[in-house]
Design a protein around this motif. Structure first.
Motif, PDB file in Angstrom:
ATOM      1  N   SER A 250       0.816  -1.216   0.000  1.00 24.39           N
ATOM      2  CA  SER A 250       0.000   0.000   0.000  1.00 24.39           C
ATOM      3  C   SER A 250       0.849   1.266   0.000  1.00 24.39           C
ATOM      4  N   HIS A 251       2.158   1.129   0.205  1.00 31.10           N
ATOM      5  CA  HIS A 251       3.079   2.271   0.204  1.00 31.10           C
ATOM      6  C   HIS A 251       4.388   1.822  -0.424  1.00 31.10           C
ATOM      7  N   GLU A 252       5.206   2.776  -0.837  1.00 34.92           N
ATOM      8  CA  GLU A 252       6.396   2.450  -1.611  1.00 34.92           C
ATOM      9  C   GLU A 252       7.407   1.630  -0.828  1.00 34.92           C
ATOM     10  N   ALA A 253       7.641   1.983   0.429  1.00 32.49           N
ATOM     11  CA  ALA A 253       8.631   1.248   1.216  1.00 32.49           C
ATOM     12  C   ALA A 253       8.232  -0.219   1.348  1.00 32.49           C
ATOM     13  N   GLY A 254       6.945  -0.465   1.601  1.00 32.75           N
ATOM     14  CA  GLY A 254       6.484  -1.840   1.725  1.00 32.75           C
ATOM     15  C   GLY A 254       6.584  -2.592   0.415  1.00 32.75           C
ATOM     16  N   ALA A 255       6.238  -1.939  -0.683  1.00 35.63           N
ATOM     17  CA  ALA A 255       6.301  -2.578  -1.992  1.00 35.63           C
ATOM     18  C   ALA A 255       7.732  -2.958  -2.355  1.00 35.63           C
ATOM     19  N   ARG A 256       8.665  -2.070  -2.085  1.00 35.36           N
ATOM     20  CA  ARG A 256      10.062  -2.366  -2.400  1.00 35.36           C
ATOM     21  C   ARG A 256      10.595  -3.489  -1.504  1.00 35.36           C
ATOM     22  N   GLN A 257      10.145  -3.521  -0.268  1.00 34.97           N
ATOM     23  CA  GLN A 257      10.584  -4.586   0.629  1.00 34.97           C
ATOM     24  C   GLN A 257      10.060  -5.941   0.174  1.00 34.97           C
ATOM     25  N   GLU A 258       8.843  -5.974  -0.337  1.00 32.37           N
ATOM     26  CA  GLU A 258       8.291  -7.230  -0.843  1.00 32.37           C
ATOM     27  C   GLU A 258       9.117  -7.751  -2.014  1.00 32.37           C
ATOM     28  N   LEU A 259       9.534  -6.871  -2.901  1.00 34.90           N
ATOM     29  CA  LEU A 259      10.384  -7.287  -4.016  1.00 34.90           C
ATOM     30  C   LEU A 259      11.726  -7.793  -3.520  1.00 34.90           C
ATOM     31  N   GLU A 260      12.284  -7.111  -2.545  1.00 32.29           N
ATOM     32  CA  GLU A 260      13.594  -7.493  -1.995  1.00 32.29           C
ATOM     33  C   GLU A 260      13.531  -8.862  -1.332  1.00 32.29           C
ATOM     34  N   ASN A 261      12.422  -9.156  -0.662  1.00 34.20           N
ATOM     35  CA  ASN A 261      12.304 -10.398   0.106  1.00 34.20           C
ATOM     36  C   ASN A 261      11.859 -11.596  -0.731  1.00 34.20           C
ATOM     37  N   PHE A 262      11.344 -11.340  -1.917  1.00 35.25           N
ATOM     38  CA  PHE A 262      10.761 -12.435  -2.692  1.00 35.25           C
ATOM     39  C   PHE A 262      11.822 -13.425  -3.182  1.00 35.25           C
ATOM     40  N   ARG A 263      11.552 -14.713  -2.920  1.00 39.46           N
ATOM     41  CA  ARG A 263      12.395 -15.798  -3.419  1.00 39.46           C
ATOM     42  C   ARG A 263      11.492 -16.961  -3.783  1.00 39.46           C
ATOM     43  N   PHE A 264      11.765 -17.578  -4.935  1.00 39.62           N
ATOM     44  CA  PHE A 264      11.006 -18.762  -5.330  1.00 39.62           C
ATOM     45  C   PHE A 264      11.898 -19.673  -6.153  1.00 39.62           C
ATOM     46  N   GLU A 265      12.241 -20.807  -5.540  1.00 37.14           N
ATOM     47  CA  GLU A 265      13.097 -21.808  -6.195  1.00 37.14           C
ATOM     48  C   GLU A 265      14.376 -21.177  -6.742  1.00 37.14           C
ATOM     49  N   GLY A 266      14.958 -20.323  -5.931  1.00 40.06           N
ATOM     50  CA  GLY A 266      16.219 -19.686  -6.296  1.00 40.06           C
ATOM     51  C   GLY A 266      16.089 -18.457  -7.175  1.00 40.06           C
ATOM     52  N   TRP A 267      14.853 -18.118  -7.576  1.00 41.52           N
ATOM     53  CA  TRP A 267      14.647 -16.942  -8.442  1.00 41.52           C
ATOM     54  C   TRP A 267      14.282 -15.722  -7.602  1.00 41.52           C
ATOM     55  N   SER A 268      14.822 -14.581  -7.964  1.00 34.25           N
ATOM     56  CA  SER A 268      14.477 -13.325  -7.292  1.00 34.25           C
ATOM     57  C   SER A 268      14.374 -12.219  -8.331  1.00 34.25           C
ATOM     58  N   PHE A 269      13.914 -11.064  -7.899  1.00 30.07           N
ATOM     59  CA  PHE A 269      13.780  -9.930  -8.813  1.00 30.07           C
ATOM     60  C   PHE A 269      15.116  -9.241  -9.077  1.00 30.07           C
ATOM     61  N   GLY A 270      16.122  -9.545  -8.287  1.00 32.93           N
ATOM     62  CA  GLY A 270      17.421  -8.922  -8.486  1.00 32.93           C
ATOM     63  C   GLY A 270      17.432  -7.467  -8.051  1.00 32.93           C
ATOM     64  N   GLU A 271      18.227  -6.662  -8.750  1.00 35.78           N
ATOM     65  CA  GLU A 271      18.351  -5.243  -8.403  1.00 35.78           C
ATOM     66  C   GLU A 271      17.138  -4.466  -8.921  1.00 35.78           C
ATOM     67  N   THR A 272      16.380  -3.924  -7.998  1.00 31.31           N
ATOM     68  CA  THR A 272      15.172  -3.176  -8.397  1.00 31.31           C
ATOM     69  C   THR A 272      15.184  -1.737  -7.886  1.00 31.31           C
ATOM     70  N   TRP A 273      16.286  -1.312  -7.298  1.00 33.93           N
ATOM     71  CA  TRP A 273      16.302   0.008  -6.668  1.00 33.93           C
ATOM     72  C   TRP A 273      16.123   1.139  -7.679  1.00 33.93           C
ATOM     73  N   GLU A 274      16.419   0.883  -8.967  1.00 31.96           N
ATOM     74  CA  GLU A 274      16.244   1.920  -9.978  1.00 31.96           C
ATOM     75  C   GLU A 274      14.831   1.937 -10.556  1.00 31.96           C
ATOM     76  N   TRP A 275      14.024   0.970 -10.222  1.00 31.87           N
ATOM     77  CA  TRP A 275      12.652   0.962 -10.734  1.00 31.87           C
ATOM     78  C   TRP A 275      11.881   2.144 -10.164  1.00 31.87           C
ATOM     79  N   ASN A 276      11.113   2.790 -11.022  1.00 28.82           N
ATOM     80  CA  ASN A 276      10.362   3.967 -10.600  1.00 28.82           C
ATOM     81  C   ASN A 276       8.879   3.623 -10.487  1.00 28.82           C
ATOM     82  N   PHE A 277       8.348   3.743  -9.270  1.00 24.22           N
ATOM     83  CA  PHE A 277       6.934   3.448  -9.033  1.00 24.22           C
ATOM     84  C   PHE A 277       6.137   4.710  -8.694  1.00 24.22           C
ATOM     85  N   ARG A 278       6.657   5.855  -9.066  1.00 24.40           N
ATOM     86  CA  ARG A 278       6.008   7.116  -8.719  1.00 24.40           C
ATOM     87  C   ARG A 278       5.448   7.781  -9.978  1.00 24.40           C
TER      88      ARG A 278
END
Length: 205
Positions: free
Chosen positions: A146-174
């Protein structure tokens, strides 16, 4: 024009269809103009306050625009957009007060980028089977997005069978806030009403 821009433009046009201009003060480049629908109080009304190199729009939101290279700020807004249109990407660079209100976290933009990244990963063969359902469940259904900090944390924490989103800090959600888009339309609309009034006066004279 994006859907957000088109929606903002349509909303502004409906809300201000009956606007008339009142000149509260005018002395050369020093102007205080009020735009509102007669008999409608302050609903959807706004003021434009202009002095050399500065413009303030004051309504539901307040933004101050400043540029040292343009003495008459009306000229700036005329020259940097097509007639009847706005140029928020450029105009936001000139905001000196109200910057915190220009952009905000856009959950739809977040969802769009995350899903596109997953689709690309599947097409490239980089993602494990079932990744789409896992992302939907972990991020969009269970995640705190519901907010940017939480959304970015969800991407950072996501793991599935060794797959992750990688570096997402440059993604713009604004994206631009409704208040800033409204103000941009209000400035452009006010300038056009002012020009029309001055043209009528010139013809009458």
């Amino acid at each position: 024009m994006s859907d957000d821009y088109a929606e903002a433009a349509a909303y502004f046009k409906r809300a201000t269809a009956g606007h008339e201009m009142t000149v509260l003060h005018e002395d050369g480049l020093y102007r205080h103009l009020r735009f509102q629908t007669p008999g409608n109080g302050s609903s959807y009304g706004y003021d434009l306050i202009i002095w050399p190199y500065n413009l303030v729009i004051r309504g539901g939101w307040t933004f101050t625009f400043t540029i040292d290279a343009t003495e008459d700020m009306f000229d700036l807004f005329r020259r940097t957009s097509f007639p009847g249109e706005i140029n928020p990407s450029y105009w936001q660079e000139k905001v000196t007060a109200g910057r915190d209100e220009i952009e905000d976290f856009d959950d739809s933009l977040f969802e769009q980028q995350v899903k596109q990244h997953v689709v690309d990963a599947i097409r490239n063969g980089d993602a494990p089977r079932g990744i789409g359902a896992e992302v939907t469940r972990d991020i969009f259904e269970w995640g705190d997005i519901s907010h940017e900090a939480g959304a970015r944390q969800e991407l950072e924490n996501f793991r599935f069978e060794g797959w992750s989103f990688g570096e997402t800090w440059e993604w713009n959600f604004r994206s631009f806030t409704p208040g800033f888009l409204w103000s941009c339309h209000a400035i452009r609309h006010g300038i056009e009403l002012y020009a029309a009034a001055r043209k009528t006066e010139a013809v009458a004279a």
